[in-house]
Design an enzyme around this catalytic site. Structure first.
Site, short mmCIF file in Angstrom:
data_model
loop_
_atom_site.label_atom_id
_atom_site.label_comp_id
_atom_site.label_asym_id
_atom_site.label_seq_id
_atom_site.Cartn_x
_atom_site.Cartn_y
_atom_site.Cartn_z
CG ASP A 59 -6.68 -17.80 20.46
OD1 ASP A 59 -6.90 -17.23 20.60
OD2 ASP A 59 -8.01 -19.16 21.09
CG ASP A 71 -12.92 -19.71 27.18
OD1 ASP A 71 -13.30 -18.09 27.05
OD2 ASP A 71 -12.83 -20.20 26.68
CD GLU A 109 -17.50 -33.22 23.48
OE1 GLU A 109 -16.82 -31.71 23.73
OE2 GLU A 109 -17.18 -34.14 24.06
CD GLU A 117 -16.93 -16.75 26.33
OE1 GLU A 117 -16.44 -16.14 25.06
OE2 GLU A 117 -15.96 -17.95 26.41
#
Length: 560
Positions: free
Chosen positions: A78, A218, A225, A260
């Site tokens: 990536d 990022d 969660e 971000e």
């Protein structure tokens, strides 16, 4: 003793005692990837020594900071966002000594350096994950999010919907599922574990001690969660951010954090906290609406989103941009707006990726110099610190036939010679092929050619940045929208103290007249900022202007 305790600090940091702690509010940021900028050793991959050789170019452009895309050891599945070692340098780009030299030379040129802090996930090749998957009793087992089934956190959206079918991936070694919000080779870290938070702080400290000036963090919204939620923007995520910011303020008060967070403005606002979380956050929803406004020839999309944008703390700032290393994201638009953008800017379905468009700025504007200038003019005059993507200052094109988002990550085009002046390697060895089409190919679009004329896009961009930097009203001022009857004209006042700047943009492909209500400035004289020429004095009647297609004016309003 950890690496963070022994990393030497680079001399020459521009953020020394006495420097403006709010420097980021006046920043003009240049985003680049070391591997795409210049190859110094002929292996076909750009590197830090190559970037070092071209720092004078970056300085001459007029920007004040460099944002470096990931340069860490990585399997590069990536483009480096899959990190396997947070305190190393990918050998293709150099080593830590090369990076230190880059920092030192950048600081000598009063250029600050911003690096990536990719903390939501690691590569599945990272030693932490290898330990975590090795045994359910391993001390690092709880550093990632594991489950015996894939039915937890149901309903959470899949971000890379073109490539991933689930946010869970089965690990045959551990015989369990691990959570990932992005690619399946990027397992998410578990921020409910205090040891993970401490380790991330050590990483931040390592680079801060070396002299880095800021961190672009990022994928911020996805750190934590919780069952029954979207697993985005959770209160516990803010606890993580506040933890890092407290430490940063205590030890490195001159360093800033940039978020971000691809969310609606109302959801991004909490990431500023009370001025105690992020210093800056990208304004993602503004970007597609600038493209919409130009295609619709209507100011409404821009004004609507900016009016939806909450006020932020005085010490905070928005980061604004036209393009970057990812697709032109269409996550924060309605379904109707997304379909419109696809129809207008990505009629070729090959240009579409996930919920976005994988094109550079120049092809999106169909190479129209007037529209390129208008878009950059708005970028430099709207509230926030502008971010330029490498190559856009010369109008580089893209290659939608390359996989993923690689089409907007091709080598910088320095000249019309061998490999565009990027590398001495055989062309087949380049990390990505050069653009060679007749419109955007390196023989046509390159730095060397544009340096030769004052009328090139590069020369014009230098002037634009210089003029923007001449007035802090652009970087720190308020904005007041004017409402002329002609909806094709987008006009506003930027004001800081007694300094006032009038900006008038023609969003249309045709010449447009406009009458502006400037009664509050009766007696003022508009001074056109690019040429310094005075325009007629503002009186009691509406102020009449005529604008050429896609033309814009910046006026400094003075009472003479």
């Amino acid at each position: 003793m950890s690496a963070a305790d022994v990393a030497p600090k680079v001399a020459g940091n521009p953020a020394e005692p006495g420097a403006d702690p709010l420097w980021y509010k006046d920043a003009v940021i240049y985003e680049l990837h070391a591997r795409a900028f210049h190859d110094s050793n002929g292996d076909g991959i750009g590197d830090f020594p190559g970037l070092l050789q071209n720092l004078d170019y970056v300085q001459d452009l007029g920007v004040t900071a460099i944002w470096l895309l990931p340069f860490y050891p990585s399997p590069l599945k990536d483009d480096g966002y899959d990190i396997s070692d947070y305190t190393g340098i990918n050998p293709s780009y150099g080593d830590l000594d090369d990076f230190k030299k880059l920092l030192e030379q950048a600081h000598r040129r009063n250029l600050r350096v911003i690096t990536e802090l990719v903390i939501n996930h690691t590569s599945d090749q990272h030693p932490w994950f290898q330990e975590s998957r090795s045994s359910r009793t391993n001390p690092r087992r709880d550093w990632y999010v594991w489950s015996d089934s894939d039915d937890r956190y149901r309903g959470v959206r899949i971000i890379f919907k073109d490539t991933e079918l689930s946010n869970w991936a089965w690990d045959p070694i551990s015989k369990a599922y691990y959570w990932h919000r992005f690619f399946s080779h990027q397992p998410d870290l578990n921020y409910d574990n205090p040891a993970v938070r401490e380790e991330i702080w050590k990483i931040l400290k390592f680079w801060a001690d070396m002299g880095v000036d800021g961190f672009r963090v990022d994928a911020v919204p996805y750190l934590v969660e919780r069952e029954g939620t979207s697993c985005e923007n959770l209160p516990e995520t803010h606890d993580v951010v506040k933890f890092l910011r407290r430490r940063l303020d205590e030890y490195y008060p001159h360093i800033f954090l940039l978020a971000e967070a691809n969310q609606w403005p109302v959801d991004v606002r909490p990431y500023f906290g009370n001025g105690d979380e992020f210093h800056m956050a990208f304004h993602f929803p503004l970007m597609p609406r600038m493209f919409m406004a130009v295609k619709l020839e209507d100011r409404k999309p821009i004004i609507d989103i900016l009016q939806q944008t909450p006020d932020i703390p005085e010490n905070c700032q928005w980061g604004i941009f036209l393009r970057n290393h990812d697709e032109l994201t269409l996550e924060m638009v309605s379904d109707v707006e997304r379909d419109y953008m696809y129809d207008m800017y990505a009629f070729d379905v090959g240009a579409r990726l996930n919920l976005g468009i994988r094109r550079r700025l120049a092809p999106l504007m169909e190479g129209d110099r007037r529209r390129l200038e208008l878009m950059n003019g708005m970028l430099m005059s709207l509230p926030g610190s502008p971010v330029l993507y490498y190559g856009d200052e010369i109008g580089m094109g893209d290659n939608i036939f390359l996989g993923d988002r690689n089409g907007v990550r091709t080598p910088m085009q320095w000249s019309g010679g061998w490999n565009a002046g990027f590398s001495t390697a055989d062309p087949e060895r380049l990390y990505l092929p050069l653009l060679s089409n007749p419109v955007y190919g390196y023989q046509t679009v390159n730095v060397e050619a544009q340096r030769r004329t004052d009328h090139s896009l590069l020369s014009w961009m230098k002037r634009l940045i210089r003029v923007r930097k001449s007035s802090r009203a652009f970087s720190r001022g308020t904005i007041e929208f004017l409402q002329p009857r002609n909806h094709r004209v987008f006009a506003y006042i930027r004001q800081l103290g007694h300094e006032r700047v009038l900006v008038v943009n023609n969003l249309s492909s045709l010449a447009q007249p406009v009458e502006l209500d400037l009664g509050a400035f009766e007696g003022y004289i508009p001074i056109e900022m690019f040429g310094g020429n005075p325009f007629p004095r503002i009186g009691r009647l509406p102020y009449l202007l005529t604008l050429a297609p896609y033309n814009f004016y910046w006026f400094r309003l003075r009472r003479l």
